[in-house]
Design an enzyme around this catalytic site. Structure first.
Site, PDB file in Angstrom:
ATOM      1  N   HIS A   1       0.853  -1.203   0.000  1.00 13.07           N
ATOM      2  CA  HIS A   1       0.000   0.000   0.000  1.00 13.07           C
ATOM      3  C   HIS A   1       0.882   1.246   0.000  1.00 13.07           C
ATOM      4  O   HIS A   1       1.936   1.278   0.635  1.00 13.07           O
ATOM      5  CB  HIS A   1      -0.898  -0.026   1.237  1.00 13.07           C
ATOM      6  CG  HIS A   1      -1.987   0.998   1.205  1.00 13.07           C
ATOM      7  ND1 HIS A   1      -1.750   2.327   1.472  1.00 13.07           N
ATOM      8  CD2 HIS A   1      -3.308   0.902   0.917  1.00 13.07           C
ATOM      9  CE1 HIS A   1      -2.884   3.003   1.354  1.00 13.07           C
ATOM     10  NE2 HIS A   1      -3.849   2.155   1.008  1.00 13.07           N
TER      11      HIS A   1
ATOM     12  N   GLU B   1      -4.029   1.427  -7.220  1.00 14.59           N
ATOM     13  CA  GLU B   1      -4.487   2.551  -6.401  1.00 14.59           C
ATOM     14  C   GLU B   1      -3.639   3.777  -6.737  1.00 14.59           C
ATOM     15  O   GLU B   1      -2.537   3.941  -6.194  1.00 14.59           O
ATOM     16  CB  GLU B   1      -4.320   2.241  -4.913  1.00 14.59           C
ATOM     17  CG  GLU B   1      -5.163   1.108  -4.414  1.00 14.59           C
ATOM     18  CD  GLU B   1      -5.409   1.226  -2.917  1.00 14.59           C
ATOM     19  OE1 GLU B   1      -6.554   1.469  -2.529  1.00 14.59           O
ATOM     20  OE2 GLU B   1      -4.454   1.116  -2.139  1.00 14.59           O
TER      21      GLU B   1
HETATM   22  P1  PGA Z   1      -9.723   5.807   0.202  1.00 17.92           P
HETATM   23  O1  PGA Z   1      -8.573   4.764   0.614  1.00 17.92           O
HETATM   24  O2  PGA Z   1     -10.916   5.028  -0.242  1.00 17.92           O
HETATM   25  O3  PGA Z   1      -9.979   6.597   1.470  1.00 17.92           O
HETATM   26  O4  PGA Z   1      -9.178   6.659  -0.881  1.00 17.92           O
HETATM   27  C1  PGA Z   1      -8.305   3.656  -0.180  1.00 17.92           C
HETATM   28  C2  PGA Z   1      -7.039   3.018   0.294  1.00 17.92           C
HETATM   29  O5  PGA Z   1      -6.196   3.672   0.939  1.00 17.92           O
HETATM   30  O6  PGA Z   1      -6.821   1.818  -0.001  1.00 17.92           O
END
Ligand code: PGA
Length: 271
Positions: A104, A177
């Protein structure tokens, strides 16, 4: 069939609580989510990723609801050493985590997690039968410099080059992401519409096909994360290439997470 059209890929939506909920809040929220999810034919699996302090309590609340659990991290080592403060894969197994979120951006950037460390963690998860959800994505600077595809290629390559043959598409998941879309890092950029995410997912599957073969690319689940909520889940999940989502901010209350699940389910039952 293109890389985006497998019917066998597992779909998954994960509530990513990070450190936002206390032990008590986690227990209460897990109970409400379990009640909201139980006994309904959802077109995807649902999981909660609580903070480690609450794993046991959340697991208890999720009992027999069908909601699964994801860990937020694990120790990369095979447990022969001594690492104060860490949580091992055996502990996650014991408490019943089906998944673990690895790579992440918040761990890459705040805790300097290297490609090597992430690859070790992925391997450790796989060896313990826990499905790693491998996250990758570009920062706002990289996006501005037109480096998005290069960054994705590098981050994925770092895992596949090291672990290639050891990974199976049914025992690993990928999550794109874009850092600039995650609510905690939000930049001036508007969130990408589903079409843009789908386009990038198509590119990601091409890269995966080059690194791990076309079958792997077609069969591996590819999730999306970055401010996913009830406002946009329907759009994102309506694209074939998007197999689910990591939901951070919008999972902080059971109401907003359940609303997100309903929107996502609507996209899959409409299509
Ligand atoms: P968010 O976070 O939905 O608040 O953007 C997603 C994540 O950090 O995996």
């Amino acid at each position: 069939m293109s890389h985006g059209e497998s019917m066998t890929r597992r779909k998954l939506i994960v509530a990513v609580w990070k450190e936002k909920l206390t032990y008590h809040q986690s227990r209460v929220a897990a109970k409400q989510i379990a009640e909201g999810v139980r006994n309904r034919p959802w077109p995807f699996s649902v999981a909660i990723a609580p903070n480690p302090f609450s794993y046991v309590a959340v697991r208890e609340e999720l009992w027999s609801s069908g909601v699964e659990m994801a860990a937020q991290n694990l120790l990369w080592d095979t447990e022969s050493g001594s690492y104060i403060g860490e949580v091992t894969a055996s502990m996650l197994e014991e408490v019943g985590c089906e998944y673990v979120i690895l790579g992440h951006s918040e761990r890459r950037l705040h805790f300097s997690e290297s490609d090597d460390m992430i690859a070790w963690k992925v391997l450790t998860a796989v060896r313990h039968g826990i499905v790693p959800i491998i996250c990758f994505g570009d920062t706002v600077e990289q996006k501005k410099n037109g480096e998005t595809k290069e960054v994705i290629r590098h981050q994925l390559g770092a895992c596949f080059d090291r672990l290639g043959g050891l990974l199976s598409p049914s025992r690993v998941m990928l999550a794109y992401e874009p850092v600039w879309a995650i609510s905690t890092w939000r930049s001036e950029h508007a969130l990408p519409p589903g079409e843009e995410v789908s386009h990038l997912h198509g590119y990601i599957r091409e890269i995966v096909a080059q690194m791990a073969g076309p079958e792997f690319a077609m069969e591996v689940s590819l999730l999306y994360g970055g401010s996913v909520s009830s406002d946009n889940a329907n759009d994102y999940l309506s694209f074939n290439d998007v197999d689910g989502a990591l939901v951070g901010g919008a999972s902080k209350t059971p109401e907003s997470f359940l609303a997100t699940l309903h929107e996502a389910a609507g996209a899959l039952t409409e299509s």
